[in-house]
Design a protein around this motif. Structure first.
Motif, PDB file in Angstrom:
ATOM      1  N   GLN A 170       2.422   9.169  -6.623  1.00 16.73           N
ATOM      2  CA  GLN A 170       3.129  10.621  -6.525  1.00 16.73           C
ATOM      3  C   GLN A 170       3.807  11.349  -7.824  1.00 16.73           C
ATOM      4  OE1 GLN A 170       5.682  10.813  -3.107  1.00 16.73           O
ATOM      5  NE2 GLN A 170       4.014  10.290  -1.668  1.00 16.73           N
ATOM      6  N   GLY A 187       0.787  -1.176   0.244  1.00 15.14           N
ATOM      7  CA  GLY A 187       0.005   0.058   0.091  1.00 15.14           C
ATOM      8  C   GLY A 187       0.876   1.179   0.019  1.00 15.14           C
ATOM      9  N   ALA A 188       1.853   1.421   0.736  1.00 12.31           N
ATOM     10  CA  ALA A 188       2.727   2.449   0.806  1.00 12.31           C
ATOM     11  C   ALA A 188       3.652   2.672  -0.579  1.00 12.31           C
ATOM     12  CB  ALA A 188       3.905   2.413   1.954  1.00 12.31           C
ATOM     13  N   GLU A 215       2.310   1.814  -3.299  1.00 15.77           N
ATOM     14  CA  GLU A 215       1.314   2.216  -4.351  1.00 15.77           C
ATOM     15  C   GLU A 215       1.105   3.665  -4.183  1.00 15.77           C
ATOM     16  OE1 GLU A 215      -1.969  -0.459  -3.836  1.00 15.77           O
ATOM     17  OE2 GLU A 215      -1.064  -1.938  -5.204  1.00 15.77           O
ATOM     18  N   GLU A 216       1.134   4.118  -2.875  1.00 17.57           N
ATOM     19  CA  GLU A 216       0.899   5.429  -2.548  1.00 17.57           C
ATOM     20  C   GLU A 216       2.264   6.401  -3.148  1.00 17.57           C
ATOM     21  OE1 GLU A 216      -0.104   6.469   1.359  1.00 17.57           O
ATOM     22  OE2 GLU A 216      -1.413   4.973   1.573  1.00 17.57           O
TER      23      GLU A 216
END
Length: 146
Positions: free
Chosen positions: A64, A56-57, A59-60
Protein backbone atom coordinates in the motif's frame (compact mmCIF):
# COMPACT_ATOMS: atom_id res chain seq x y z
CA UNK A 1 38.33 -23.97 -27.58
CA UNK A 2 37.44 -27.64 -27.31
CA UNK A 3 40.09 -28.07 -24.60
CA UNK A 4 38.49 -25.25 -22.61
CA UNK A 5 35.07 -26.87 -23.00
CA UNK A 6 36.55 -30.13 -21.66
CA UNK A 7 37.92 -28.38 -18.59
CA UNK A 8 34.59 -26.62 -17.97
CA UNK A 9 32.83 -29.94 -18.46
CA UNK A 10 35.13 -31.49 -15.84
CA UNK A 11 34.31 -28.68 -13.38
CA UNK A 12 30.59 -29.32 -13.82
CA UNK A 13 31.02 -33.08 -13.50
CA UNK A 14 32.99 -32.72 -10.28
CA UNK A 15 30.50 -30.18 -8.94
CA UNK A 16 27.73 -32.65 -9.67
CA UNK A 17 29.68 -35.36 -7.82
CA UNK A 18 30.21 -33.00 -4.87
CA UNK A 19 26.48 -32.26 -4.75
CA UNK A 20 25.70 -35.98 -4.66
CA UNK A 21 28.30 -36.49 -1.90
CA UNK A 22 26.59 -33.75 0.11
CA UNK A 23 23.18 -35.37 -0.48
CA UNK A 24 24.59 -38.67 0.78
CA UNK A 25 26.16 -37.17 3.90
CA UNK A 26 24.86 -38.08 7.35
CA UNK A 27 24.39 -34.36 8.05
CA UNK A 28 22.12 -33.87 5.03
CA UNK A 29 20.18 -37.06 5.78
CA UNK A 30 19.63 -35.94 9.39
CA UNK A 31 18.43 -32.54 8.16
CA UNK A 32 15.94 -34.09 5.74
CA UNK A 33 14.62 -36.43 8.45
CA UNK A 34 14.24 -33.49 10.86
CA UNK A 35 12.41 -31.47 8.20
CA UNK A 36 10.01 -34.34 7.53
CA UNK A 37 9.39 -34.74 11.26
CA UNK A 38 8.65 -31.02 11.64
CA UNK A 39 6.35 -31.01 8.61
CA UNK A 40 4.37 -33.89 10.08
CA UNK A 41 4.03 -32.14 13.46
CA UNK A 42 0.51 -30.71 13.78
CA UNK A 43 1.57 -28.04 16.28
CA UNK A 44 4.38 -26.90 13.97
CA UNK A 45 2.02 -26.89 10.98
CA UNK A 46 -0.51 -24.75 12.82
CA UNK A 47 2.16 -22.27 13.91
CA UNK A 48 3.57 -22.09 10.38
CA UNK A 49 0.08 -21.42 9.01
CA UNK A 50 -0.37 -18.57 11.47
CA UNK A 51 3.04 -17.19 10.56
CA UNK A 52 2.26 -17.28 6.85
CA UNK A 53 -1.07 -15.52 7.43
CA UNK A 54 0.67 -12.65 9.22
CA UNK A 55 3.41 -12.57 6.61
CA UNK A 56 0.84 -12.32 3.81
CA UNK A 57 -1.01 -9.54 5.63
CA UNK A 58 2.27 -7.70 6.21
CA UNK A 59 3.19 -7.99 2.53
CA UNK A 60 -0.23 -6.63 1.55
CA UNK A 61 0.22 -3.68 3.90
CA UNK A 62 3.69 -2.98 2.54
CA UNK A 63 2.28 -2.89 -0.99
CA UNK A 64 0.00 0.00 0.00
CA UNK A 65 1.04 3.59 -0.58
CA UNK A 66 0.51 4.59 3.07
CA UNK A 67 0.47 1.45 5.20
CA UNK A 68 -0.96 1.64 8.71
CA UNK A 69 2.06 1.66 11.04
CA UNK A 70 0.12 0.12 13.91
CA UNK A 71 -0.99 -2.82 11.74
CA UNK A 72 2.57 -3.25 10.43
CA UNK A 73 3.81 -3.42 14.01
CA UNK A 74 1.00 -5.79 15.01
CA UNK A 75 1.84 -8.29 12.25
CA UNK A 76 5.61 -7.98 12.78
CA UNK A 77 5.23 -8.59 16.50
CA UNK A 78 2.92 -11.55 15.89
CA UNK A 79 5.45 -13.05 13.46
CA UNK A 80 8.26 -12.69 16.01
CA UNK A 81 6.09 -14.28 18.72
CA UNK A 82 5.20 -17.18 16.43
CA UNK A 83 8.86 -17.69 15.47
CA UNK A 84 9.79 -17.83 19.16
CA UNK A 85 6.93 -20.23 19.86
CA UNK A 86 7.97 -22.40 16.94
CA UNK A 87 11.51 -22.71 18.34
CA UNK A 88 10.03 -24.15 21.52
CA UNK A 89 8.43 -26.96 19.49
CA UNK A 90 10.92 -29.85 19.72
CA UNK A 91 10.59 -30.93 16.08
CA UNK A 92 11.14 -27.38 14.83
CA UNK A 93 14.10 -26.82 17.15
CA UNK A 94 15.62 -30.09 15.93
CA UNK A 95 15.05 -29.04 12.30
CA UNK A 96 16.61 -25.62 12.91
CA UNK A 97 19.67 -27.21 14.51
CA UNK A 98 20.01 -29.74 11.68
CA UNK A 99 19.75 -26.97 9.08
CA UNK A 100 22.47 -25.06 10.91
CA UNK A 101 24.75 -28.10 10.87
CA UNK A 102 24.21 -28.54 7.13
CA UNK A 103 24.83 -24.84 6.55
CA UNK A 104 28.09 -25.19 8.48
CA UNK A 105 29.08 -28.12 6.27
CA UNK A 106 28.43 -26.03 3.15
CA UNK A 107 30.46 -23.21 4.69
CA UNK A 108 33.37 -25.57 5.32
CA UNK A 109 33.22 -26.83 1.73
CA UNK A 110 33.24 -23.25 0.48
CA UNK A 111 36.24 -22.44 2.71
CA UNK A 112 38.17 -25.38 1.29
CA UNK A 113 37.40 -24.30 -2.27
CA UNK A 114 38.42 -20.74 -1.45
CA UNK A 115 41.64 -21.92 0.18
CA UNK A 116 42.58 -24.10 -2.78
CA UNK A 117 41.93 -21.24 -5.21
CA UNK A 118 43.37 -18.31 -3.23
CA UNK A 119 45.74 -19.98 -0.80
CA UNK A 120 44.08 -18.04 2.02
CA UNK A 121 41.75 -19.33 4.67
CA UNK A 122 39.11 -16.95 5.99
CA UNK A 123 38.41 -16.80 9.71
CA UNK A 124 35.20 -18.73 9.38
CA UNK A 125 32.73 -16.05 8.37
CA UNK A 126 30.09 -17.62 6.17
CA UNK A 127 27.76 -14.65 5.97
CA UNK A 128 27.40 -14.97 2.21
CA UNK A 129 27.84 -11.25 1.59
CA UNK A 130 29.35 -10.67 -1.84
CA UNK A 131 32.82 -9.29 -1.46
CA UNK A 132 33.22 -10.57 2.09
CA UNK A 133 36.85 -11.53 2.66
CA UNK A 134 35.99 -13.75 5.60
CA UNK A 135 37.86 -11.39 7.89
CA UNK A 136 35.30 -9.58 10.03
CA UNK A 137 37.70 -6.85 11.20
CA UNK A 138 36.72 -4.60 8.29
CA UNK A 139 33.10 -5.71 8.11
CA UNK A 140 30.34 -3.16 7.91
CA UNK A 141 27.95 -5.53 9.63
CA UNK A 142 26.67 -8.73 8.05
CA UNK A 143 25.39 -9.86 11.44
CA UNK A 144 27.63 -12.91 11.58
CA UNK A 145 29.59 -13.20 14.80
CA UNK A 146 32.94 -14.83 14.12
Amino acid sequence: MEEMNKSVQEVFERTHALAHALLGSDIYQAMKAAEEEAMADAEAGKAMGEYLEHKGALEELLAQENPDAAKLNEHSTAMEDIQNRMQSIPSVAKMTEARGEFSNLIGQVNQIISFVITGEMGDGCDCGDEGCSGNCSGCSGCGSIN
